[in-house]
Design an enzyme around this catalytic site. Structure first.
Site, PDB file in Angstrom:
ATOM      1  N   ASP A 130      16.174  27.602 -27.956  1.00 48.82           N
ATOM      2  CA  ASP A 130      14.978  28.049 -27.236  1.00 48.82           C
ATOM      3  C   ASP A 130      14.983  27.634 -25.767  1.00 48.82           C
ATOM      4  O   ASP A 130      13.986  27.804 -25.071  1.00 48.82           O
ATOM      5  CB  ASP A 130      13.721  27.465 -27.898  1.00 48.82           C
ATOM      6  CG  ASP A 130      13.540  27.968 -29.320  1.00 48.82           C
ATOM      7  OD1 ASP A 130      13.801  29.158 -29.559  1.00 48.82           O
ATOM      8  OD2 ASP A 130      13.162  27.167 -30.184  1.00 48.82           O
ATOM      9  N   CYS A 146       0.851  -1.194   0.000  1.00 47.90           N
ATOM     10  CA  CYS A 146       0.000   0.000   0.000  1.00 47.90           C
ATOM     11  C   CYS A 146       0.883   1.238   0.000  1.00 47.90           C
ATOM     12  O   CYS A 146       2.106   1.154   0.115  1.00 47.90           O
ATOM     13  CB  CYS A 146      -0.930   0.014   1.212  1.00 47.90           C
ATOM     14  SG  CYS A 146      -0.058   0.178   2.780  1.00 47.90           S
ATOM     15  N   ASP A 179      12.468  24.334 -30.575  1.00 45.98           N
ATOM     16  CA  ASP A 179      13.237  23.193 -31.073  1.00 45.98           C
ATOM     17  C   ASP A 179      14.181  22.615 -30.034  1.00 45.98           C
ATOM     18  O   ASP A 179      14.898  21.666 -30.307  1.00 45.98           O
ATOM     19  CB  ASP A 179      14.015  23.569 -32.337  1.00 45.98           C
ATOM     20  CG  ASP A 179      15.053  24.661 -32.090  1.00 45.98           C
ATOM     21  OD1 ASP A 179      15.329  24.973 -30.912  1.00 45.98           O
ATOM     22  OD2 ASP A 179      15.597  25.197 -33.068  1.00 45.98           O
ATOM     23  N   ASP A 235       7.623  28.949 -31.439  1.00 49.84           N
ATOM     24  CA  ASP A 235       8.751  29.448 -32.217  1.00 49.84           C
ATOM     25  C   ASP A 235       8.481  29.027 -33.662  1.00 49.84           C
ATOM     26  O   ASP A 235       8.083  27.883 -33.905  1.00 49.84           O
ATOM     27  CB  ASP A 235      10.054  28.829 -31.710  1.00 49.84           C
ATOM     28  CG  ASP A 235      11.230  29.188 -32.583  1.00 49.84           C
ATOM     29  OD1 ASP A 235      11.442  30.385 -32.809  1.00 49.84           O
ATOM     30  OD2 ASP A 235      11.923  28.259 -33.054  1.00 49.84           O
ATOM     31  N   CYS A 254       3.206   1.773   2.938  1.00 52.94           N
ATOM     32  CA  CYS A 254       4.462   1.013   2.863  1.00 52.94           C
ATOM     33  C   CYS A 254       5.549   1.893   2.246  1.00 52.94           C
ATOM     34  O   CYS A 254       6.662   1.998   2.769  1.00 52.94           O
ATOM     35  CB  CYS A 254       4.291  -0.238   2.002  1.00 52.94           C
ATOM     36  SG  CYS A 254       3.199  -1.493   2.653  1.00 52.94           S
TER      37      CYS A 254
END
Length: 697
Positions: free
Chosen positions: A596, A13, A592, A404, A16
Site C-alpha cells: 500500500d 530561548c 499494511d 485497505d 538561541c
C-alpha cells in the site's frame, strides 16, 4: 550527504536555537541545519568534507557548549537539576534579603553587595552568552536579561554615590526569578522527554547463551551474534528479536503494542526484544542485533519525530529570530518616551526594564516542541508512532478515512467461520485438506486442530486446481470442493453463507454430502466499533478491497461501512485516493505498509498498520504497532490532542507577549513581577503539554 546530530547546552530561548541554526547553515557544505530548543540538540545534513569539529566550533563561538556522546547529564546547562537548582536557590537566597532591606529602607550598601553577587555570580551565564552573541551581531533572551539587570545594577551603583533611587533589589530578584524559572522549566521538560529514556531502558542487559554442548552461560546482550541461541526463562525479558526454536509461552508485548493482553507464542513464531516471557521456557534464535531490533527502530523513529520541526514551528522560529531586536527597540522607545513626558530618569528606567524582562520568547520556543515531545512519547508507549510534526498538522483537516480491507479491517488470512460438521466428520475433511497447501485448506486444518480433531491416514490424494481435492481417508473416498464441483444441490447453508460474502466448501464421503464449511477473511474484533467511533468523530469511512462487489458489500455491511471500492488491484489503490482528493476531500489511508506504499504516500495522511516485521516502513506518517482498527481511532485522537496542545501553547505564548509588552511599556507592570510572570509563562507551556499524557484516546 552525512547527517550529524549532537547535543547543545546553554540554550535559553527559541532565538538561541534560531541563531545557532542560522550560523550552522552558513558553513560551506552544510545543506540543512535543524536546532531543537526543547531537546537541546542540533541535526545537521552536510557534505563529507564538513568535519564535526567545524560544527562544534561554530556553536561554541556563539557562547554555547557541545555535549559530546557519552557525557553524563542532560544537554541543557540549566537542565541538570543540581547545577540549575543550586544557582537558582543561591540567587533567591540573596535576592530576598535585598528586597526586604529595600522595603524597610535599610542599609543600601548591603543591598548593593547582595545584588552584585547575584547578578555577577549565578547570573554570569547570561552575560557570557550575551558577549559572545554581540561579537557576531546576534541577540537573544540573554541579551534582554543582561541589558535589564546590568542597567539596573549600574544605575543603582551610580545613584548610591550621587544620591537617588536605587534598584539593587530589582536586579537581584529578576536574576533570581529567571534562574528559578529555568530550574522548574528544566524539571518539567525532563518529565516531558522521559519517554525516550524509558524506552531505551526497557531492553534486557544480560542473556543466557546456549553453548553447543547445551550448557548456558550469562553474557551481555551486546555480545550476542545473529544465529546465537538463548534461553529465556519465565518472567525474563527476551534479549533481542528472534525466532522460537523450542518451547511455547505467553508473552507480554505491551511495551511494543500498548496491548495489555498477553500473546501466545509457539515454535516458529517471532519474538521481540524487551518483551516479557510469562510462563514457559523458550529457546530463541537471535535474528537481529541490539541496534536493529524493533525496539531500537521505535526509539529511532520517536527521536526523529521529536527532532524534526512541525511546519508551524518554522513560522514561530522566524518570529523568534526577529523578536529580541524588536523588543530592545521597544524598550529604548519606552525609555525615551517616558523621559520626554516626565523628565525623570527613574520613572523612565523601570518600564523600560519591565519591557526587556517580560518579552522573553521562551514560551514561544517551547510551545511546539514540548507538545510534540509529550505526544510522540505517549504514542510510543501506546504503540502509536507519530513520525513527524507534519503528521499532526495533516491530521486536523482529514475528511475521509480509507481502509485497505485485508490485514487492517480483517485478520488477513482465511478462517472457518461456520460449519455443520461433527467432530468425526471434521476428521475426514481435515485429514484430506492437510495434504494441500491451498490457503482455504490450511484454514480448515487450523480450525480442526483448534477443535482437537485427530487426523486419519490418507492415500491416493488428487488435487483439482480451482475446484477441490479428493482422496482416500481411512479407507473411504472423500471429495471436498466448491458446491458446483461436488454437485451439491438443495443445501440451504450454501446460498445463505455465500450471500454473506463467504467461500463455501462442501464435503462428500462415499458419494454422500456430509456437511459444509464457510470460510472467510474474518473481520477483526475491534473493527466494527472502530468504524462507529470514526463516524462519531464526523469522518467518512471507505473500504478498499480486491474482492468482488458482493463479498465486499457483505463485509462492509457487517462493519457498518457504507462506502465500498471493490475489485481494486494493489496498483490502483493510488487512483482511489487521487479520485477522492480531486473531489476536494482530505484523505487518510490506512494500509499494511507494504503493497500500500503508493497510496500511503499519496494520501494526505498515511497510517501504516505495522507488525514487528515492517515497523520501519517509510510511507506512512503514523505507524501503528500491533492492535487493530481501534489503533487508528487512538492514533487520530492522539494526533488531534497533540496539535490542540500546540495551538493552545502558541495562543497563550503570543497572547502573553502581545498583552504584557504594552502593559510594561505603559508602566503598569513592575520588573520584579514581570520576571516572575515570564518564568511562569514557560513553565505553564510545558505543564499544558504534559496534559497530553493524560488525554483520552
Amino acid at each position: 550527504m552525512t547527517q550529524t546530530t549532537f547535543k547543545i547546552s546553554g540554550m535559553h530561548c527559541a532565538s538561541c536555537a534560531v541563531n545557532i541554526e542560522s550560523e550552522l547553515g552558513k558553513i560551506s557544505g552544510v545543506k540543512k541545519a535543524n536546532v531543537n530548543y526543547a531537546l537541546a540538540s542540533a541535526s545537521v545534513e552536510h557534505e563529507a568534507s564538513v568535519m564535526d569539529h567545524q560544527l562544534h566550533e561554530t556553536v561554541k563561538g556563539l557562547g554555547y557548549q557541545v555535549q559530546m556522546p557519552g557525557m553524563e547529564g542532560d544537554a541543557h546547562a540549566h537542565h541538570g537539576s543540581d547545577g540549575a537548582g543550586r544557582r537558582a536557590f543561591i540567587s533567591m537566597g540573596l535576592a530576598v534579603p535585598a528586597v526586604i532591606m529595600a522595603m524597610l529602607g535599610f542599609w543600601p550598601w548591603g543591598q548593593a553587595i547582595l545584588a552584585t553577587i547575584v547578578v555577577l555570580g549565578p547570573g554570569m551565564e547570561f552575560h557570557k552568552t550575551t558577549a559572545k552573541q554581540l561579537k557576531r551581531g546576534k541577540a537573544n533572551m540573554d541579551t534582554l536579561i543582561t541589558i535589564g539587570t546590568g542597567s539596573a545594577l549600574l544605575v543603582s551603583w551610580w545613584q548610591i554615590f550621587v544620591g537617588g533611587h536605587i534598584y539593587f533589589e530589582t536586579a537581584a530578584l529578576i536574576t533570581g526569578f529567571i534562574l528559578l524559572g529555568r530550574y522548574f522549566e528544566a524539571r518539567a521538560k525532563g518529565r516531558a522527554s522521559e519517554a525516550i529514556s524509558r524506552l531505551m531502558e526497557l531492553g534486557a542487559k544480560m542473556a543466557h547463551l546456549i553453548a553447543e554442548d547445551g550448557t548456558t552461560r550469562d553474557v551481555p546482550v551486546e555480545s550476542l551474534k545473529v544465529g546465537d541461541q538463548v534461553l529465556v526463562k519465565p518472567g525474563e525479558k527476551v534479549p533481542l528479536d528472534g525466532l522460537i526454536v523450542k518451547g511455547s509461552s505467553n508473552l507480554d508485548e505491551s511495551m511494543l503494542t500498548g496491548e495489555s493482553m498477553a500473546v501466545s507464542k509457539k515454535e516458529g513464531d517471532d519474538v521481540f526484544g524487551a518483551t516479557v516471557n510469562q510462563d514457559g521456557a523458550l529457546t530463541v534464535k537471535v535474528k537481529a542485533l541490539s541496534g536493529n531490533t524493533v525496539l531500537a527502530q521505535i526509539v529511532k523513529m520517536v527521536e526523529q519525530a521529536q527532532q524534526e520541526k512541525a511546519p508551524i514551528q518554522k513560522l514561530v522560529d522566524k518570529i523568534s529570530g526577529i523578536f529580541v531586536p524588536i523588543v530592545i527597540v521597544i524598550a529604548g522607545v519606552t525609555f525615551v518616551a517616558w523621559y520626554a513626558i516626565t523628565g525623570d530618569i527613574s520613572a523612565s528606567f523601570i518600564p523600560a526594564i519591565a519591557v526587556l524582562v517580560i518579552a522573553c520568547p521562551c514560551a514561544l520556543g517551547l510551545a511546539t516542541p514540548t507538545a510534540i515531545l509529550v505526544g510522540t512519547g505517549r504514542g510510543a508507549k501506546e504503540g502509536i508512532l507519530i513520525k513527524s510534526g507534519e503528521a499532526l498538522e495533516r491530521n486536523r483537516h482529514i475528511d475521509v478515512v480509507l481502509f485497505d480491507k485485508t490485514g487492517t479491517l480483517t485478520e488477513g488470512r482465511p478462517s472457518v467461520t461456520n460449519t455443520d460438521l461433527s467432530s468425526e466428520q471434521m476428521s475426514f475433511v481435515a485429514s484430506l485438506e492437510a495434504s494441500s497447501e491451498h490457503p482455504l485448506a490450511m484454514a480448515v486444518v487450523r480450525y480442526a486442530k483448534d477443535q482437537g480433531v485427530v487426523l486419519k491416514p490418507v492415500d491416493q490424494v488428487k488435487s483439482i486446481t480451482g475446484k477441490g481435492i479428493e482422496g482416500m481417508v481411512d479407507g473411504k473416498k472423500v471429495v471436498i470442493g466448491s458446491p458446483s464441483f461436488v454437485s451439491a444441490k438443495n443445501v440451504p447453508q450454501v446460498e445463505l453463507w455465500q450471500s454473506e460474502g463467504k467461500t463455501v466448501v462442501v464435503a462428500m464421503v462415499e458419494g454422500v454430502v456430509i456437511g459444509t464449511l464457510a470460510i472467510a477473511d474474518a473481520p477483526k474484533e475491534s473493527a466494527k466499533e472502530a468504524v462507529a467511533e470514526l463516524k462519531r468523530m464526523g469522518l467518512e469511512v471507505v473500504m478498499v478491497t480486491g474482492d468482488n462487489r458482493r463479498t465486499a458489500e457483505a463485509i462492509a455491511h457487517q462493519l457498518g461501512i457504507d462506502q465500498v471500492e471493490s475489485e481494486v488491484m494493489p496498483g490502483t489503490k493510488l487512483d482511489v485516493v487521487k479520485a477522492l482528493q480531486e473531489k476536494g476531500k482530505k484523505v487518510a489511508f490506512v494500509g499494511d505498509g507494504i503493497n500500500d506504499a503508493p497510496a500511503l504516500t499519496q494520501a494526505d495522511l498515511g497510517i501504516a498498520m505495522g507488525t514487528g516485521t515492517d515497523i520501519a516502513i517509510e510511507a506512512g506518517q503514523i505507524v501503528l504497532v500491533g492492535g487493530g482498527p481501534e489503533k487508528v481511532v487512538s492514533g487520530l485522537k492522539l494526533a488531534s490532542a497533540t496539535y490542540r496542545g500546540i495551538r493552545q501553547n502558541l495562543f497563550w505564548a503570543f497572547f502573553y507577549n502581545v498583552a504584557a509588552i504594552p502593559l510594561a511599556a505603559f508602566g503598569l507592570l513592575n520588573p520584579m513581577i514581570a520576571s516572575g510572570a515570564m518564568a511562569f509563562s514557560s513553565i505553564s507551556v510545558v505543564l499544558n503539554s504534559l496534559r497530553i499524557r493524560r488525554a483520552k484516546i
